[in-house]
Design a protein around this motif. Structure first.
Motif, short mmCIF file in Angstrom:
data_model
loop_
_atom_site.label_atom_id
_atom_site.label_comp_id
_atom_site.label_asym_id
_atom_site.label_seq_id
_atom_site.Cartn_x
_atom_site.Cartn_y
_atom_site.Cartn_z
N ASP A 1 1.09 -1.19 -0.35
CA ASP A 1 0.16 -0.34 0.15
C ASP A 1 0.72 1.19 -0.29
O ASP A 1 0.44 2.56 -0.73
N ALA A 2 2.10 1.27 0.50
CA ALA A 2 3.02 2.58 0.94
C ALA A 2 3.50 2.70 -0.29
O ALA A 2 3.91 3.46 -1.15
N ALA A 3 4.15 1.99 -0.88
CA ALA A 3 5.15 1.35 -1.96
C ALA A 3 3.88 2.33 -3.17
O ALA A 3 4.65 2.56 -4.63
N SER A 4 2.89 1.52 -3.34
CA SER A 4 2.31 2.02 -4.47
C SER A 4 1.43 3.55 -4.30
O SER A 4 1.41 4.62 -5.29
N GLU A 5 1.18 3.87 -3.38
CA GLU A 5 0.44 5.24 -3.39
C GLU A 5 1.75 6.31 -3.52
O GLU A 5 2.00 7.02 -3.74
N ALA A 6 3.46 5.69 -3.31
CA ALA A 6 4.61 6.70 -3.75
C ALA A 6 4.31 6.64 -5.41
O ALA A 6 5.64 7.14 -5.91
N GLY A 7 3.96 5.84 -5.68
CA GLY A 7 4.07 5.06 -7.53
C GLY A 7 4.43 4.51 -7.72
O GLY A 7 5.52 3.99 -8.42
N PHE A 8 5.25 3.28 -6.96
CA PHE A 8 6.08 2.25 -6.90
C PHE A 8 4.76 1.13 -7.60
O PHE A 8 3.74 0.81 -7.27
N ILE A 9 5.74 0.06 -8.58
CA ILE A 9 5.19 -0.71 -9.45
C ILE A 9 5.29 -2.10 -8.17
O ILE A 9 6.51 -2.62 -8.20
N LEU A 10 3.89 -3.20 -8.12
CA LEU A 10 5.23 -4.11 -6.87
C LEU A 10 5.36 -5.39 -8.16
O LEU A 10 4.31 -5.78 -9.31
N HIS A 11 6.85 -5.43 -8.14
CA HIS A 11 7.15 -6.26 -9.44
C HIS A 11 7.88 -7.64 -9.44
O HIS A 11 7.27 -8.84 -10.80
N ASP A 12 7.65 -8.16 -8.45
CA ASP A 12 7.91 -9.70 -8.12
C ASP A 12 7.06 -10.12 -6.80
O ASP A 12 7.64 -8.94 -5.63
N LYS A 13 7.52 -11.49 -6.08
CA LYS A 13 7.07 -11.34 -4.78
C LYS A 13 8.13 -12.95 -4.81
O LYS A 13 7.74 -13.42 -5.27
N LEU A 14 9.06 -12.59 -3.31
CA LEU A 14 9.35 -14.48 -3.23
C LEU A 14 9.10 -14.51 -1.71
O LEU A 14 8.65 -14.08 -0.97
N ILE A 15 8.55 -16.28 -1.60
CA ILE A 15 8.42 -16.75 -0.43
C ILE A 15 9.43 -17.82 0.43
O ILE A 15 9.68 -18.11 -0.34
N THR A 16 10.18 -16.96 1.10
CA THR A 16 10.91 -18.26 1.77
C THR A 16 11.10 -18.44 2.87
O THR A 16 10.41 -18.29 3.46
N VAL A 17 11.05 -19.93 2.58
CA VAL A 17 10.37 -21.12 3.75
C VAL A 17 11.96 -21.36 4.98
O VAL A 17 12.54 -20.86 4.69
N ASN A 18 11.36 -20.36 6.17
CA ASN A 18 12.15 -20.76 7.40
C ASN A 18 12.31 -22.20 8.08
O ASN A 18 11.30 -22.67 9.08
N ASN A 19 13.48 -21.89 9.29
CA ASN A 19 13.56 -23.25 9.79
C ASN A 19 12.69 -23.16 11.22
O ASN A 19 11.90 -23.36 11.99
N ALA A 20 12.32 -21.69 11.20
CA ALA A 20 10.76 -20.35 12.09
C ALA A 20 11.23 -21.10 13.63
O ALA A 20 10.25 -22.02 14.51
N PRO A 21 12.27 -20.76 14.53
CA PRO A 21 12.79 -21.65 15.63
C PRO A 21 12.03 -21.15 16.97
O PRO A 21 11.98 -21.37 18.28
N GLY A 22 11.20 -19.52 16.71
CA GLY A 22 10.53 -19.77 17.56
C GLY A 22 8.95 -20.72 17.38
O GLY A 22 8.05 -20.44 18.82
N ALA A 23 8.59 -21.17 17.16
CA ALA A 23 7.20 -22.13 16.74
C ALA A 23 7.48 -23.18 18.38
O ALA A 23 6.31 -23.11 18.85
#
Length: 225
Positions: free
Chosen positions: A177-199
């Motif tokens: 939302d903040a990037a779009s409001e400033a005029g930026f375009i969402l070009h790509d998105k990566l999803i990274t799997v973590n070991n999640a030690p906090g689980a």
């Protein structure tokens, strides 16, 4: 109080290496408004990128400066003390090839508390500062050209924070939302799997409140044309 002992996370070096190799080029000037503990600075310099960091914590700036000096990289690198949402004040009149950073996840980890530290701000103030940051970045990053396949990305690794009956704060949405409001375009998105030690700390809470344990981070890639 389920995960209070989980503090001071470090950016995944393998993830940093992939992102830098895939989205940036050797010799590029990389801006990192939230330098953190040194993964992105050292990996950028190791891969031949020039690194320009900002951090609100004087100790973090000192540690990064020492590490960079010890390694004696051929590319240029420095980390300056300041407010990452006001990068134009730290590097005035400089145009960067890309941005690569990982801001605080609201106040889930409390950092130094020095000037400009987002982790000590209330949620609404945090969101407003992010909007300000994107507005300030607009004139600091080279424009991309889709037809010529030339891309100058602004790369942000973000996550989520739970607020009890206030729900789930999703930085993916707020940053888009903040990037779009400033005029930026969402070009790509990566999803990274973590070991999640906090689980292990949050399992009981998640079961009781019907939450799912988050084992991933999201990296958003923006451009402007």
């Amino acid at each position: 109080g389920y995960a209070k002992n989980m503090r001071y996370s470090i950016y995944n070096p393998t993830q940093a290496q992939f992102i830098l190799k895939y989205y940036t080029e050797e010799g590029w000037d990389i801006l990192d408004p939230f330098a953190g503990r040194g993964t992105r600075s050292l990996m950028s310099l190791r891969l031949g990128r020039n690194y320009y960091g900002i951090d609100s914590c004087s100790q973090t700036v000192e540690q990064n400066t020492i590490k960079i000096a010890e390694k004696k990289f051929e590319s240029n690198g420095k980390v300056q003390l300041g407010d990452g949402t006001q990068p134009q004040e730290i590097y005035p009149d400089q145009i960067f090839d890309a941005v690569f950073t990982c801001p605080p996840y609201y106040n889930i980890e409390k950092y130094s508390g020095e000037g400009g530290d987002l982790s000590h701000m209330k949620d609404a103030q945090f969101d407003q500062r992010i909007k300000t940051m994107f507005q300030n970045l607009k004139g600091m990053v080279k424009k991309s050209n889709y037809k010529e396949k030339k891309f100058h990305p602004l790369i942000f690794t973000v996550g989520t924070v739970r607020r009890g009956d206030g729900g789930l704060l999703d930085m993916d949405k707020s940053f888009q939302d903040a990037a779009s409001e400033a005029g930026f375009i969402l070009h790509d998105k990566l999803i990274t799997v973590n070991n999640a030690p906090g689980a292990g700390f949050t399992f009981r809470r998640n079961w009781e409140y019907k939450f799912l344990c988050k084992t991933h981070e999201t990296t958003l890639v923006f451009v402007h044309y």
